[in-house]
Write an enzyme that holds these catalytic residues in place. Structure first.
Site, PDB file in Angstrom:
ATOM      1  N   CYS A   1      20.918  53.437  23.520  1.00 61.11           N
ATOM      2  CA  CYS A   1      19.849  52.554  23.927  1.00 61.11           C
ATOM      3  C   CYS A   1      19.127  51.889  22.953  1.00 61.11           C
ATOM      4  CB  CYS A   1      18.873  53.540  24.904  1.00 61.11           C
ATOM      5  SG  CYS A   1      19.604  54.366  26.181  1.00 61.11           S
TER       6      CYS A   1
ATOM      7  N   HIS B   1      15.473  48.305  31.975  1.00 66.85           N
ATOM      8  CA  HIS B   1      16.195  48.666  30.693  1.00 66.85           C
ATOM      9  C   HIS B   1      17.617  48.267  30.737  1.00 66.85           C
ATOM     10  CE1 HIS B   1      17.095  51.303  27.516  1.00 66.85           C
ATOM     11  NE2 HIS B   1      17.394  52.692  28.062  1.00 66.85           N
TER      12      HIS B   1
ATOM     13  N   ILE C   1      18.289  51.071  36.527  1.00 69.10           N
ATOM     14  CA  ILE C   1      19.332  50.416  35.862  1.00 69.10           C
ATOM     15  C   ILE C   1      19.080  48.914  36.196  1.00 69.10           C
ATOM     16  CG2 ILE C   1      21.864  49.970  36.727  1.00 69.10           C
ATOM     17  CD1 ILE C   1      21.896  52.711  37.828  1.00 69.10           C
TER      18      ILE C   1
ATOM     19  N   LYS D   1      10.088  51.500  32.177  1.00 67.49           N
ATOM     20  CA  LYS D   1       9.914  51.886  33.593  1.00 67.49           C
ATOM     21  C   LYS D   1       9.668  50.775  34.646  1.00 67.49           C
ATOM     22  CE  LYS D   1       8.755  54.475  36.878  1.00 67.49           C
ATOM     23  NZ  LYS D   1       9.246  53.354  37.661  1.00 67.49           N
TER      24      LYS D   1
END
Length: 388
Positions: A84, A334, A210, A330
């Site tokens: 990430c 992401h 997602i 959040k």
């Protein structure tokens, strides 16, 4: 060494767009960055591109040249992978390249296509950022791993799920006016507490979504900016990287992030500043507990006190030091390969004063970006400053 200026930034909306390819997303983000920076594509000397799961999501490796083509750039291109933190790593390498004088203009960014895999497929793809032999095969997932970290934190320092809920509420509130955010809707503490449990103590609203999306940044040397009359008031003045053991059971701490602390200390020293100088930060809140660990590792909150920072109002939009004014992972979303560079986009706009939430940091001159890979086995930290 040359100072590294942020000439232009671009971002796609983050969200659920399974029909869009990675190259389509990066083409949009890079076009926006070139328009924002008024830098011709022909001046770009290299492309530094972050992507994590391209082979799984699009059956596509060797993405560097592909994304350079999508961006309309004819220059050497390299893909960076650090889970990430992939585009955070790309940013760091580009900063180092410009500082040495090897390059004057670089396109940096990342993209990820995830929703086309579905929830089960994306979860399986994300799991390869953990230790396959000792974690994944035992049934460990990232929600489970971060839940263990949250439990360890509660045991060592106190706090509870309601404290974490205030972080989720804060970040959703910050995302409301952000047109690039995946979730532009408010939630309450009660919503977070009553949501389905994902892995105790974390629930649905403690977890990032997602996402599909892309980010792009045009970085230039200060000499190039000056010679071409660019309006580029924000510079990346500090960069740092830290690492930790891959599997949780091999670590000394579960309730702290040593890799992020190492990266933060290196970035602060590199920039010649301290945590007290930081006005605003974008941190890697893949789960609510991750924001707590990040702000403590960066010394933006004392160890053991980050858990109450949102609840007590210290990190809200009009607090002492706002955290994740974009909505964070959040609520903004992401798309893992895009996240690190997207933090640079958000902070640049906040410091320039043209972000939708800039009113909350109108006098800000220093921002920090924190990007993490896996359960923070990789950490990249960058300091951005207004330098004009």
């Amino acid at each position: 060494m040359s100072e590294v200026r942020v000439a232009g930034v671009g971002l796609t909306p983050f969200g659920n767009t399974p029909e869009r390819t990675g190259r389509d997303l990066f083409a949009e983000a890079s076009a926006a960055a070139f328009d924002d920076g008024d830098v011709p594509r022909t001046d770009v000397e290299g492309v530094f591109y972050g992507n994590f799961m391209g082979e799984l999501a699009e059956h596509q490796g060797h993405q560097g040249p592909l994304m350079a083509e999508a961006a309309g750039v004819h220059a050497p291109a390299t893909r960076y992978e650090a889970a990430c933190a992939s585009s955070g790593a790309a940013v760091r390498e580009a900063v180092k390249r410009i500082r040495t004088g090897e390059n004057d203009v670089l396109l940096v960014g990342g993209a990820e296509r995830m929703t086309n895999l579905g929830t089960a497929g994306a979860t399986e793809a994300l799991a390869i950022a953990a230790d396959d032999l000792w974690e994944v095969r035992s049934g460990m997932t990232f929600p489970g791993a971060y839940a263990l970290m949250a439990q360890a934190y509660f045991r060592e320092f106190g706090g509870d799920h309601e404290d974490l809920a205030h972080i989720a509420v804060k970040n959703h509130e910050n995302a409301l006016p952000n047109e690039k955010a995946q979730y532009q809707r408010a939630i309450t503490v009660e919503d977070v507490i009553e949501a389905p449990t994902v892995s105790t103590p974390l629930g649905l609203y403690d977890s990032c979504p997602i996402s599909d999306g892309a980010s792009a940044v045009v970085l230039v040397s200060d000499e190039y900016a000056r010679d071409h009359g660019l309006d580029a008031p924000v510079a990346i003045t500090g960069t740092g990287q830290g690492g930790d053991r891959m599997a949780l059971q091999d670590r000394e701490y579960l309730a702290r992030s040593p890799a992020a602390r190492i990266a933060g200390e290196e970035a602060y020293a590199d920039a010649g500043c301290s945590p007290e100088d930081v006005d605003v930060a974008e941190v890697h809140d893949c789960f609510t507990i991750a924001e707590v660990l990040a702000i403590e590792a960066l010394d933006l909150e004392p160890v053991g006190e980050g858990i109450t920072a949102a609840r007590d109002g210290r990190t809200i939009a009009d607090g002492d030091r706002p955290i994740n004014l974009s909505g964070g992972l959040k609520a903004k979303g992401h798309p893992v390969g895009a996240t690190g560079a997207s933090q640079i986009v958000e902070l640049t706009q906040l410091l320039r004063g043209d972000h939708v939430n800039s009113e909350f940091v109108s006098d800000a001159t220093v921002g920090v970006a924190h990007n993490a890979g896996g359960t923070v086995a990789s950490a990249l930290v960058h300091v951005l400053e207004v330098v004009e």
